[in-house]
Structures are given as structure tokens and as C-alpha cells.
Design a protein around this motif. Structure first.
Motif, PDB file in Angstrom:
ATOM      1  N   LEU A  75       0.638  -0.946   0.185  1.00 34.26           N
ATOM      2  CA  LEU A  75      -0.297  -0.260  -0.011  1.00 34.26           C
ATOM      3  C   LEU A  75       0.659   1.110   0.148  1.00 34.26           C
ATOM      4  O   LEU A  75       0.447   2.589  -0.157  1.00 34.26           O
ATOM      5  N   ALA A  76       2.538   1.051  -0.151  1.00 40.16           N
ATOM      6  CA  ALA A  76       2.598   2.191  -0.087  1.00 40.16           C
ATOM      7  C   ALA A  76       3.568   2.573  -1.124  1.00 40.16           C
ATOM      8  O   ALA A  76       4.731   3.900  -1.349  1.00 40.16           O
ATOM      9  N   ALA A  77       2.617   1.302  -2.193  1.00 38.42           N
ATOM     10  CA  ALA A  77       3.870   1.822  -3.325  1.00 38.42           C
ATOM     11  C   ALA A  77       2.765   2.691  -4.231  1.00 38.42           C
ATOM     12  O   ALA A  77       3.692   3.162  -5.209  1.00 38.42           O
ATOM     13  N   GLY A  78       2.507   3.859  -3.689  1.00 35.92           N
ATOM     14  CA  GLY A  78       2.101   5.275  -3.878  1.00 35.92           C
ATOM     15  C   GLY A  78       2.976   5.487  -4.273  1.00 35.92           C
ATOM     16  O   GLY A  78       2.877   6.544  -5.290  1.00 35.92           O
ATOM     17  N   GLY A  79       4.232   6.006  -3.678  1.00 34.62           N
ATOM     18  CA  GLY A  79       5.669   7.050  -3.681  1.00 34.62           C
ATOM     19  C   GLY A  79       6.303   6.659  -5.386  1.00 34.62           C
ATOM     20  O   GLY A  79       6.570   7.408  -5.583  1.00 34.62           O
ATOM     21  N   TYR A  80       6.140   5.473  -5.256  1.00 33.57           N
ATOM     22  CA  TYR A  80       7.034   4.907  -6.792  1.00 33.57           C
ATOM     23  C   TYR A  80       6.145   5.189  -8.023  1.00 33.57           C
ATOM     24  O   TYR A  80       6.584   6.057  -9.000  1.00 33.57           O
ATOM     25  N   THR A  81       4.753   5.099  -7.876  1.00 42.07           N
ATOM     26  CA  THR A  81       4.329   4.584  -8.828  1.00 42.07           C
ATOM     27  C   THR A  81       4.505   6.498  -9.313  1.00 42.07           C
ATOM     28  O   THR A  81       4.168   7.087 -11.037  1.00 42.07           O
TER      29      THR A  81
ATOM     30  N   ILE B 291       4.750  10.765  -1.964  1.00 40.56           N
ATOM     31  CA  ILE B 291       6.269  10.101  -0.974  1.00 40.56           C
ATOM     32  C   ILE B 291       6.358  10.393   0.365  1.00 40.56           C
ATOM     33  O   ILE B 291       5.920   9.181   1.294  1.00 40.56           O
ATOM     34  N   LEU B 292       5.458  11.129   0.665  1.00 44.95           N
ATOM     35  CA  LEU B 292       5.314  11.532   1.865  1.00 44.95           C
ATOM     36  C   LEU B 292       4.311   9.824   3.209  1.00 44.95           C
ATOM     37  O   LEU B 292       5.183   9.503   3.734  1.00 44.95           O
ATOM     38  N   THR B 293       3.042   9.364   2.195  1.00 37.91           N
ATOM     39  CA  THR B 293       3.005   8.520   3.235  1.00 37.91           C
ATOM     40  C   THR B 293       3.372   7.151   2.682  1.00 37.91           C
ATOM     41  O   THR B 293       3.969   6.365   3.592  1.00 37.91           O
ATOM     42  N   ALA B 294       4.694   7.160   1.584  1.00 37.53           N
ATOM     43  CA  ALA B 294       5.091   5.628   1.201  1.00 37.53           C
ATOM     44  C   ALA B 294       6.648   5.688   2.684  1.00 37.53           C
ATOM     45  O   ALA B 294       6.767   4.776   3.002  1.00 37.53           O
ATOM     46  N   PHE B 295       7.100   6.642   2.806  1.00 37.36           N
ATOM     47  CA  PHE B 295       7.875   6.869   3.844  1.00 37.36           C
ATOM     48  C   PHE B 295       7.219   6.589   5.436  1.00 37.36           C
ATOM     49  O   PHE B 295       8.053   5.975   5.710  1.00 37.36           O
TER      50      PHE B 295
END
Lengths: 390, 350
Positions: free
Chosen positions: A63-69, A90-94
């Protein structure tokens, strides 16, 4: 949640629930680190991995894959109009990855040795080594990608901020590589146990499937998280974010529909290649169909319809649906279809302590997210950096 | 700086993982070439379920005393598995109702290419020269992936320890082997259901027994090829190994082979992605550039056209204005002349 603006309303329902979860979490934490894993979990010799791996790690990372996509779409594929969505993603992924690592400290027996596989003795034949190395480096990358926002908040670090902004492109490409590797290797973790994972879920394509599903998981999370943020942090958002936001939700709906269609094809291909059709008639087969039809095929169609009709409401609903589907899939691989041949008395079900810690971790994430977005330039461009490209 | 920087990093990662793959290949060769690897042959048709092996194991490994004494055979009525305090157990099975039960001893099978060793990310497990798979608690992080990986469900964990939990399993009595002694269980077995020896010789012995007692044994040596082969070999009376709770569908693929494909993809991904992504970036940047220059060209063309139009219009207007002015001047001159003429006439009149 909007207690920031109202004085003396600290005791909102959300805050009270969060407080209870935090207090319970602290109690379980103390128990875990003084009495051992056995005191708070239902883990056993037959079920060494429970929801702290199945949910905190597998779902957390997916679910943290939004950062790279999102950053890849904006910086590599050149969709500049998504720029406003990069920082929240990026914040969500971090935060997601940081919490994955935090939660791992509960699960492993000797957490102070977590750096061992990287710095002391490397088990290079292990898929878990690849996961650990990639997650460690990627967490660093995400921190560096997030850092400019923090440096803009506490002024006076422009020199460092500018250096980091210049690194954006390199970090983005590095992020995509690391994500490809560890998202897929989370699936590859289970390749070593063909006798334990149900044949409908065990396939040599597991790594590819985990990677593909991480893409639409990340996109759905960006849509879902954006919708939630809009409700609670609307006052923080500037025009750039708001202009790009609906456009991004539509674009990600379309992309997710395509990737889910490909993922569906992959699922069927795996079934056909391994000739596993006969299992579809069993109870596990029915459950597999619930996952694949109910939480891949249907939301895939719903995303396509949402895009065709420009139906934002449907897109947002489908995002939540897809997120639940990803959680279901990771639970199926790691818990439901795993150890399927064990007698039911030996099967695993999470203890209250395990559930409390998982809730505790999610709650910390939400609080940290809220703390940061109400203070740092996440949903808006800091006035001093209006002309900057980051 | 940035591109070179991350390529360098990836190169380093690729080399690390690449060298890991070669190291693994080399170790596979070593295992196949372990000529002196020892093992144990367990003959289930000889086992009487006396639990002497359990008692010996408990004693030589200094394990905690169990709740029920080892000579209490009622323990056999329940199906058990190994745990952190018990490296080996004997279970009772009744394959044919009404006929005498068959007993099976369970412990670590000491795989030739162990799943636990392949799965461990700190390399805490190693296949030793003696054939034993040994564990080093001094590096173990306690992730328990070895337990997930083991197809025989052998490694157990000290879930009750807060600070020093270990993975526990049969060591094949490695310390005793190094002293030239037999494993505790083998030495204690009163029926010679357990035989220690070199794995190759044990395989011959196993097949001799199967061949020499027609109709008695299942015609298969369990562990000869299962998961790439194990040091611990089992032969059992008919009807099947499945009747003794043994998984007959493990296949012959070793654990390292199951994951080698995924590991091999690492250098490929690390090599191809940067090229591909930089290419995509270049394409999108070029598209942007082209779009930008097209836009600029269009704008300047529009400006040129607009200014040309404006100029033409201006000159037209100017021309028109000139004509109109001329005409106006002419009219004015005419008027003036007429006025002058009129004035002259009036003057003459006056």
C-alpha cells in the motif's frame, strides 16, 4: 480530526479512540519486550508468521507503493500535472515503510540484530536478504525524497534542500528499481514453500504478481488517501494541488484498470500453465474466485467505467475496494492459503495482542501524517519556493 | 552526478547479489561432492515406539525434562511434533485398522541443500562436512523464515524467551560426531531401527532391505531425492509413507533451485530498469521539448501573421486615411478657393 483550528476540543471521538489504541499498544509493547513473543501472539512452531508479517509487512509495503508510482508518473513519464500529488504520495510511502520497519521490531526475536544481515553476515541466497537490503535502501531514498518538505518548513537549509531537489530524478529511478525488486521478492518469499502454500496461490509467477499488484495498490492508495485528505486537510491545499488532483484520480483509475486487466490475465495464465483448474471446484477454489473475481475483475471493470464516465465518486469507491482486495490477497498468500494442509486445530488466528499492535502501528502512521501535513508544505507549494521545480 | 551515482550503487548491489549466486552455485557443488557426508537410515518397520531415542536425545543435548516421563507410552496416543525443548519425537500410526501400529521417528532430516540455510538472511544455518545442518544462535535475528521454508516443519522457536530466543532443532549430535561418537538416538536404539553411516552406503543398505524383503516395504527411500535429497533416510512398511504422515508430494527440486530464478532476476532488473527508465525520461523530455518548440513556432508564426496582418491593415488604413485626407484637403482647398472667389466677387460688387 480537524482539532487544530478549534480550541479545547482535544477530546474528539477520533482522538479518544486513538488514545485508547495508543495506551493498549504501549501495554502490549511492554509485554512483548519483557515476556517474549509467546505471551502476546498466537504464533506457533507451525505458524511462525502471523499478521505482523501478513498485514504490517506485506500489506504495508504494497500500500506504500504510491510513492514510486506517482513519482515515476510525474518525473519519468513526464505527467507534470501530477506534480502536486507527488509530495503526499512520497510522504505516505515514507511513513508506510518507516512503520513497516518499526513493526518488524515487534516480530523478529532479536530486533537489535536487524542490521546484521546487511552489515555483519550476509545470507545472499535468501530472498529475505534481498527484501531487507532493498527496504533498507528504499527507506533511505524515501527519506531523502521527503526531506525537502521538512527543510522548507524549518527554514535556513536552502543549500541542502537545493541539492536534494537536484537529486530528484536519480532518486526516482533508484526508487523504481528498488520497488520492483522488493515488491516482487515479497511474493518470491513464498516460492520456497510449495508444499505449504495452496496450489491455487502457489505459482512461479508469484513475484511478478506481487509487483503488478503493487502498482495498482499504490495508485488506489493515492486515490483513497487523496480523498480522505481532501475531507480533512482541504484548507491546506493550494490551487496547484487541487487542479491536478481530480485529473490524477481519473488518470490513475485508467492506469489501474489496465494493470488490473493484465494482472487478471496473469492469474489465469498461472492457472492454465500449472493446470490447476480442478482446484476451482473446491472450497479454496471458491475463495480464490472471491478474490480474483470479486476483488480484481470487478474493481478493474469499475475503474474502467469510472474513467469512461468521468465518475469521480465511483473511482474513489473503487480505490477503497481495490485496497481491500490487496489486503485480502496478501492475507490469502501469507495466512489463509498457507499451511492449508494442517489440521484446523493447528491453524493460526491472530491474538488480541497482535491485532492491537497492528492497529497501534496504523494509528501512529495517521498521527504522524496529520502532524506533518498540518505543518509542512505537503499539499501546497511553500511561497518561498514557488518557482522551484520540485 | 546523480545518474552516475545511482548507477554505481546499483552496480555494487548487482555485484553483491551476483557473487551471492556464484557462491551458492559453488556450495551446491560442494554438497554434491560431500563424499563423507554422514546420515542416518530409519527403518519404520523395526521401530517399536519405546521412546529410548527421545530419552537419549534429551540427555545428550541437556534439554529440559518433559512433563511425562519417557517410559510413559501413553504419550504416543496423541500426534506430536518437535518443539524448542524436544529435538525428536516418535509418533504412532495405524495404517490398517486392526493391524499392529507403525511408529515413525521425527527430527531434522538434514537436507543436502537445506531450505533453512537457503532462506536464512544472516547465513545462520550451514550444511556441515559431517552431513549435519548446524545453526549459529549468535547471528540469528529471529525472523523465523527458516520455519516458513522448511518443508518438514522441523525448526521450532523459543517463543517464551524475551531476549535470547533461539531456533531449535536436531543437530544430528554434531558435537558428538566431531568426537567420533554416534548420535545419541542411534546409540540408544535397542532394535537397530536407526543406522548411522555414510549417506551413499545407507542408500545401498536401504535398497538391499527393500529388495531383500519382497512385498514388505514401500519401494521408495524417503529422502533419497525429496527436496534435493536429505541426509536422514527413511524406509517404511507398506502401504505408504503418507500413512505415516509424510508428505509424498514434495518433489525433487531443492529449496535453492526454487528461488534461484527470482534471485537471478535481481541483476537483470537492476541492469535493465535504469536504461529503460532513463530512456523513457529522455523520450518524455524530448516530447516536451518538441511540444515546446512547436508551441513556440506556432506562437511566433501567429505573432508574425498577426503583425503582418496588422501592418497590412495599418498601411491600408494609412492609405485610406491618406486618400481621405487628400480628399478632405482637396475639399478644404476647394472650399477656400470658392470662399476666396466669393469674397473677390463680393469685393468687386462693393
Amino acid at each position: 480530526m480537524s482539532t487544530e483550528t478549534q480550541k479545547g476540543t482535544l477530546f474528539t471521538p477520533w482522538n479518544i479512540v486513538a488514545g485508547i489504541i495508543l495506551a493498549a499498544g504501549v501495554v502490549v509493547t511492554i509485554m512483548r519486550f519483557t515476556m517474549g513473543l509467546g505471551a502476546v501472539t498466537n504464533l506457533s512452531d507451525n505458524n511462525p508468521w502471523g499478521i505482523w508479517i501478513g498485514f504490517d509487512l506485506l500489506c504495508g509495503v504494497a500500500l506504500a507503493a504510491g510513492g514510486y508510482t506517482t513519482s515515476a508518473a510525474c518525473y519519468i513519464f513526464g505527467f507534470k500535472r501530477f506534480h502536486g500529488a507527488v509530495r503526499p504520495a512520497i510522504l505516505t510511502a515514507f511513513l508506510g515503510y518507516a512503520l513497516v520497519v518499526f513493526a518488524l521490531n515487534y516480530d523478529v526475536g532479536r530486533p537489535w540484530r536487524l542490521p546484521y544481515p546487511i552489515f555483519y553476515q550476509q545470507g545472499t541466497t535468501s530472498i529475505l536478504f534481498e527484501v531487507g537490503l532493498c527496504v533498507f535502501i528504499y527507506l533511505t531514498v524515501l527519506f531523502l525524497e521527503y526531506l525537502p518538505a521538512a527543510l522548507e518548513w524549518k527554514r535556513g537549509f536552502d543549500k541542502y534542500r537545493d541539492i536534494l531537489v537536484k537529486l530528484t530524478m536519480g532518486l526516482t529511478i533508484l526508487g523504481v528499481i528498488l520497488s520492483t525488486l522488493h515488491q516482487s521478492s515479497l511474493g518470491a518469499l513464498y516460492l520456497i514453500a510449495p508444499s505449504k502454500l495452496h496450489p491455487l496461490w502457489y505459482t512461479p509467477y508469484l513475484p511478478v504478481m506481487f509487483f503488478m499488484s503493487s502498482m495498482f495498490a499504490g495508485m488506489s492508495m493515492v486515490i483513497f488517501e487523496g480523498t480522505l485528505s481532501h475531507k480533512h486537510f482541504h484548507h491546506k491545499m493550494d490551487d496547484e494541488y487541487n487542479l491536478g488532483y481530480e485529473d490524477l484520480q481519473m488518470a490513475f483509475s485508467k492506469a489501474a484498470a489496465w494493470i488490473m486487466a493484465g494482472y487478471l490475465a496473469m492469474k489465469l495464465l498461472g492457472l492454465a500453465m500449472d493446470n490447476r483448474w480442478q482446484f476451482l471446484g473446491t472450497g479454496y477454489g471458491a475463495w480464490w474466485l472471491v478474490e480474483v473475481v470479486g476483488f480484481v475483475a470487478l474493481p478493474c471493470y469499475a475503474y474502467a467505467v469510472a474513467y469512461r464516465d468521468r465518475n469521480l465518486k465511483l473511482a474513489r469507491f473503487t480505490a477503497l475496494w481495490t485496497v481491500l482486495g490487496i489486503v485480502l490477497n496478501r492475507f490469502n498468500v501469507s495466512l489463509v492459503a498457507f499451511n492449508w494442509q494442517l489440521p484446523s486445530v493447528d491453524r493460526y488466528f491472530p491474538s488480541a495482542g497482535e491485532i492491537i499492535i497492528s492497529l497501534f502501528v496504523v494509528t501512529i502512521g495517521v498521527i504522524a501524517f496529520r502532524f506533518i501535513v498540518t505543518r509542512m508544505p505537503i499539499f501546497y507549494v511553500h511561497p518561498a519556493y514557488k518557482d522551484s521545480s520540485h | 552526478m546523480k545518474r552516475r551515482h545511482f548507477l554505481g550503487l546499483l552496480g555494487a548491489a548487482g555485484v553483491t547479489l551476483g557473487s551471492g549466486a556464484t557462491a551458492k552455485a559453488a556450495s551446491l557443488g560442494d554438497v554434491k561432492g560431500l563424499p563423507n557426508a554422514g546420515g542416518v537410515l530409519f527403518d519404520a518397520s523395526r521401530c517399536i515406539g519405546c521412546r529410548k531415542c527421545e530419552a537419549a536425545c534429551n540427555q545428550v543435548n541437556d534439554l529440559p525434562k518433559p512433563a511425562k516421563a519417557f517410559d510413559d507410552l501413553t504419550v504416543l496416543d496423541a500426534t506430536r511434533r518437535t518443539d524448542a525443548k524436544t529435538y525428536t519425537i516418535v509418533n504412532k500410526y495405524v495404517p490398517d485398522a486392526g493391524k499392529p501400529p507403525v511408529f515413525r521417528k521425527i527430527q531434522c532430516n538434514h537436507c543436502m541443500e537445506p531450505a533453512c540455510a537457503s532462506a536464512c538472511f544472516v547465513a545462520a544455518f550451514k550444511k556441515s562436512e559431517t552431513g549435519a545442518v548446524v545453526y549459529d544462535p549468535d547471528v540469528c535475528v529471529g525472523c523465523r523464515y527458516c520455519m516458513v521454508a522448511c518443508p518438514f516443519n522441523i525448526p521450532a522457536y523459543e517463543y517464551d524467551k524475551a531476549f535470547t530466543p533461539r531456533v531449535m532443532k536436531c543437530t544430528m549430535c554434531q558435537p558428538r560426531l566431531l568426537e567420533g561418537k554416534l548420535p545419541g538416538c542411534v546409540e540408544a536404539c535397542p532394535k537397530e531401527a536407526l543406522v548411522f553411516g555414510k549417506r551413499r552406503e545407507l542408500l545401498n543398505l536401504a535398497w538391499d532391505r527393500i529388495g531383500g524383503n519382497p512385498g514388505r516395504y514401500v519401494e521408495h527411500v524417503y529422502g533419497e531425492r525429496e527436496m534435493g535429497g536429505t541426509s536422514w533416510l527413511t524406509i517404511a512398511p507398506k502401504p505408504s509413507f503418507a500413512a505415516l504422515g509424510m508428505d509424498e508430494n514434495l518433489g525433487t527440486t531443492s529449496a535453492p533451485e526454487l528461488t534461484s530464478g527470482a534471485l537471478a532476476a535481481v541483476p537483470a532488473v537492476a541492469g535493465i530498469w535504469p536504461v529503460l527508465l532513463t530512456g523513457l525520461y529522455a523520450i518524455s523530455k524530448r516530447k516536451e521539448k518538441i511540444a515546446e518548440s512547436e508551441k513556440q513556432a506556432a506562437v511566433s508564426a501567429a505573432i508574425a501573421k498577426a503583425s503582418a496582418d496588422a501592418e497590412a491593415k495599418l498601411s491600408e488604413e494609412l492609405a485610406k486615411a491618406e486618400v481621405a485626407n487628400k480628399r478632405r484637403i482637396e475639399v478644404e482647398v476647394k472650399k477656400a478657393l470658392e470662399a476666396a472667389a466669393k469674397a473677390g466677387e463680393e469685393g468687386e460688387d462693393a
